[in-house]
Design a protein around this motif. Structure first.
Motif, PDB file in Angstrom:
ATOM      1  N   ASN A  37       0.783  -1.236   0.000  1.00  0.00           N
ATOM      2  CA  ASN A  37       0.000   0.000   0.000  1.00  0.00           C
ATOM      3  C   ASN A  37       0.817   1.289   0.000  1.00  0.00           C
ATOM      4  N   ASP A  38       2.106   1.206  -0.212  1.00  0.00           N
ATOM      5  CA  ASP A  38       2.941   2.394  -0.395  1.00  0.00           C
ATOM      6  C   ASP A  38       4.140   1.990  -1.240  1.00  0.00           C
ATOM      7  N   THR A  39       3.842   1.488  -2.433  1.00  0.00           N
ATOM      8  CA  THR A  39       4.851   0.853  -3.277  1.00  0.00           C
ATOM      9  C   THR A  39       5.636   1.863  -4.093  1.00  0.00           C
ATOM     10  N   LYS A  40       6.491   2.577  -3.380  1.00  0.00           N
ATOM     11  CA  LYS A  40       7.374   3.527  -4.042  1.00  0.00           C
ATOM     12  C   LYS A  40       8.802   2.995  -3.967  1.00  0.00           C
ATOM     13  N   ILE A  41       9.601   3.376  -4.928  1.00  0.00           N
ATOM     14  CA  ILE A  41      10.977   2.896  -5.002  1.00  0.00           C
ATOM     15  C   ILE A  41      11.777   3.299  -3.767  1.00  0.00           C
ATOM     16  N   ASN A  42      11.404   4.407  -3.132  1.00  0.00           N
ATOM     17  CA  ASN A  42      12.138   4.809  -1.927  1.00  0.00           C
ATOM     18  C   ASN A  42      11.770   3.961  -0.713  1.00  0.00           C
ATOM     19  N   ASN A  43      10.909   2.974  -0.896  1.00  0.00           N
ATOM     20  CA  ASN A  43      10.618   2.008   0.161  1.00  0.00           C
ATOM     21  C   ASN A  43      11.297   0.664  -0.103  1.00  0.00           C
ATOM     22  N   VAL A  44      12.300   0.679  -0.973  1.00  0.00           N
ATOM     23  CA  VAL A  44      13.112  -0.510  -1.247  1.00  0.00           C
ATOM     24  C   VAL A  44      14.571  -0.141  -0.971  1.00  0.00           C
ATOM     25  N   LEU A  45      15.258  -0.965  -0.195  1.00  0.00           N
ATOM     26  CA  LEU A  45      16.686  -0.758   0.050  1.00  0.00           C
ATOM     27  C   LEU A  45      17.470  -1.613  -0.937  1.00  0.00           C
ATOM     28  N   PHE A  46      18.510  -1.011  -1.515  1.00  0.00           N
ATOM     29  CA  PHE A  46      19.324  -1.686  -2.522  1.00  0.00           C
ATOM     30  C   PHE A  46      20.747  -1.862  -2.019  1.00  0.00           C
ATOM     31  N   ASP A  47      21.411  -2.921  -2.499  1.00  0.00           N
ATOM     32  CA  ASP A  47      22.822  -3.129  -2.225  1.00  0.00           C
ATOM     33  C   ASP A  47      23.616  -2.073  -2.990  1.00  0.00           C
ATOM     34  N   GLU A  48      24.523  -1.412  -2.296  1.00  0.00           N
ATOM     35  CA  GLU A  48      25.303  -0.331  -2.900  1.00  0.00           C
ATOM     36  C   GLU A  48      26.151  -0.792  -4.078  1.00  0.00           C
ATOM     37  N   LYS A  49      26.679  -2.005  -4.000  1.00  0.00           N
ATOM     38  CA  LYS A  49      27.587  -2.487  -5.050  1.00  0.00           C
ATOM     39  C   LYS A  49      26.841  -3.178  -6.190  1.00  0.00           C
ATOM     40  N   THR A  50      25.924  -4.069  -5.863  1.00  0.00           N
ATOM     41  CA  THR A  50      25.248  -4.851  -6.902  1.00  0.00           C
ATOM     42  C   THR A  50      23.977  -4.191  -7.415  1.00  0.00           C
ATOM     43  N   HIS A  51      23.453  -3.260  -6.664  1.00  0.00           N
ATOM     44  CA  HIS A  51      22.196  -2.580  -6.990  1.00  0.00           C
ATOM     45  C   HIS A  51      20.995  -3.523  -6.950  1.00  0.00           C
ATOM     46  N   GLU A  52      21.186  -4.691  -6.353  1.00  0.00           N
ATOM     47  CA  GLU A  52      20.082  -5.637  -6.181  1.00  0.00           C
ATOM     48  C   GLU A  52      19.198  -5.177  -5.034  1.00  0.00           C
ATOM     49  N   ALA A  53      17.903  -5.394  -5.180  1.00  0.00           N
ATOM     50  CA  ALA A  53      16.973  -5.063  -4.097  1.00  0.00           C
ATOM     51  C   ALA A  53      17.240  -6.002  -2.926  1.00  0.00           C
ATOM     52  N   LEU A  54      17.319  -5.439  -1.738  1.00  0.00           N
ATOM     53  CA  LEU A  54      17.578  -6.227  -0.537  1.00  0.00           C
ATOM     54  C   LEU A  54      16.323  -6.466   0.290  1.00  0.00           C
ATOM     55  N   VAL A  55      15.550  -5.409   0.496  1.00  0.00           N
ATOM     56  CA  VAL A  55      14.408  -5.525   1.387  1.00  0.00           C
ATOM     57  C   VAL A  55      13.423  -4.394   1.113  1.00  0.00           C
ATOM     58  N   VAL A  56      12.156  -4.693   1.352  1.00  0.00           N
ATOM     59  CA  VAL A  56      11.111  -3.676   1.294  1.00  0.00           C
ATOM     60  C   VAL A  56      10.925  -3.140   2.705  1.00  0.00           C
ATOM     61  N   ILE A  57      10.824  -1.815   2.831  1.00  0.00           N
ATOM     62  CA  ILE A  57      10.664  -1.201   4.152  1.00  0.00           C
ATOM     63  C   ILE A  57       9.311  -0.488   4.239  1.00  0.00           C
ATOM     64  N   ASP A  58       9.081   0.201   5.334  1.00  0.00           N
ATOM     65  CA  ASP A  58       7.844   0.938   5.591  1.00  0.00           C
ATOM     66  C   ASP A  58       6.672  -0.038   5.668  1.00  0.00           C
ATOM     67  N   LEU A  59       6.841  -1.052   6.494  1.00  0.00           N
ATOM     68  CA  LEU A  59       5.861  -2.132   6.561  1.00  0.00           C
ATOM     69  C   LEU A  59       4.628  -1.794   7.394  1.00  0.00           C
ATOM     70  N   ASP A  60       4.573  -0.604   7.963  1.00  0.00           N
ATOM     71  CA  ASP A  60       3.389  -0.232   8.743  1.00  0.00           C
ATOM     72  C   ASP A  60       2.158  -0.061   7.859  1.00  0.00           C
ATOM     73  N   THR A  61       2.340  -0.031   6.546  1.00  0.00           N
ATOM     74  CA  THR A  61       1.206   0.121   5.629  1.00  0.00           C
ATOM     75  C   THR A  61       0.699  -1.224   5.103  1.00  0.00           C
ATOM     76  N   VAL A  62       1.350  -2.331   5.471  1.00  0.00           N
ATOM     77  CA  VAL A  62       0.958  -3.655   4.981  1.00  0.00           C
ATOM     78  C   VAL A  62      -0.374  -4.059   5.614  1.00  0.00           C
ATOM     79  N   MET A  63      -1.300  -4.493   4.748  1.00  0.00           N
ATOM     80  CA  MET A  63      -2.630  -4.911   5.204  1.00  0.00           C
ATOM     81  C   MET A  63      -3.342  -5.593   4.048  1.00  0.00           C
ATOM     82  N   PRO A  64      -4.521  -6.149   4.298  1.00  0.00           N
ATOM     83  CA  PRO A  64      -5.283  -6.695   3.180  1.00  0.00           C
ATOM     84  C   PRO A  64      -5.669  -5.583   2.200  1.00  0.00           C
ATOM     85  N   GLY A  65      -5.550  -5.885   0.917  1.00  0.00           N
ATOM     86  CA  GLY A  65      -5.896  -4.905  -0.107  1.00  0.00           C
ATOM     87  C   GLY A  65      -5.983  -5.575  -1.457  1.00  0.00           C
TER      88      GLY A  65
END
Length: 194
Positions: A37-65
């Motif tokens: 429910n807040d799927t913006k790129i700034n809510n994804v942390l990336f590895d500095e070297k590989t640029h691979e996505a590591l984790v989704v953050i801001d999980l307080d918005t997670v709910m049924p939808g």
């Protein structure tokens, strides 16, 4: 209210189409899923070297939808030609190259588990979420900027106008957006069944 009459009138004119996801859910035609429910790129942390996505953050918005909530909001935020608070709404619009890339990645991982109606409404979800944000920005502007942080006078009105311009462009490109979604979904469902 005269200052925002044009924006109000346009949002009211598209209310039925913008609320179609909710209508389909209420009829039992769209299932509830776990959504961010807040799927913006700034809510994804990336590895500095590989640029691979590591984790989704801001999980307080997670709910049924609805799955379209996540897809639509991500496109609304990431595929606009301009920032959501651009002072030049005439420059707003959906970048179909970014739309295609996001649809490709999204459906590669989800096509096998989505219902036909979910797939069929992904492009519409972008329009619906853009209209929702336009409405929220406008409502906040009308009541004196109580919810969204503002950095300048009329900031929420600027956001409203930019979102409306984006939504109008999405309506003009809806056939192309639907074609992209259907092509990606078909290819990835075929891959899963092979």
């Amino acid at each position: 209210m005269a200052e925002v009459r044009e924006e109000l009138d346009w949002l009211l004119s598209v209310e039925d189409e913008a609320c179609r996801l909710t209508d389909l859910f209420e009829k039992g035609e769209l299932p509830l899923r776990v959504t961010h429910n807040d799927t913006k790129i700034n809510n994804v942390l990336f590895d500095e070297k590989t640029h691979e996505a590591l984790v989704v953050i801001d999980l307080d918005t997670v709910m049924p939808g609805l799955v379209g909530h996540d897809f639509g909001d991500a496109i609304r935020f990431a595929a606009n030609f301009v920032e959501e608070d651009c002072d030049h709404p005439e420059k707003a619009g959906v970048n179909l190259n970014i739309f295609w890339a996001f649809a490709e990645g999204f459906l590669k991982k989800t096509a096998a588990s989505l219902t036909k109606t979910e797939v069929d409404t992904l492009a519409l979800s972008c329009f619906a979420l853009t209209c929702e944000l336009a409405t929220r920005f406008l409502a906040d502007y009308i009541v004196g900027d109580k919810y969204f942080k503002v950095k300048k006078p009329q900031h929420n009105l600027v956001r409203t106008r930019c979102q409306i311009a984006l939504a109008k462009d999405m309506l003009n490109k809806m056939d192309a957006m639907n074609a992209i979604v259907q092509d990606c979904a078909r290819r990835y469902k075929e891959t899963e069944n092979a």
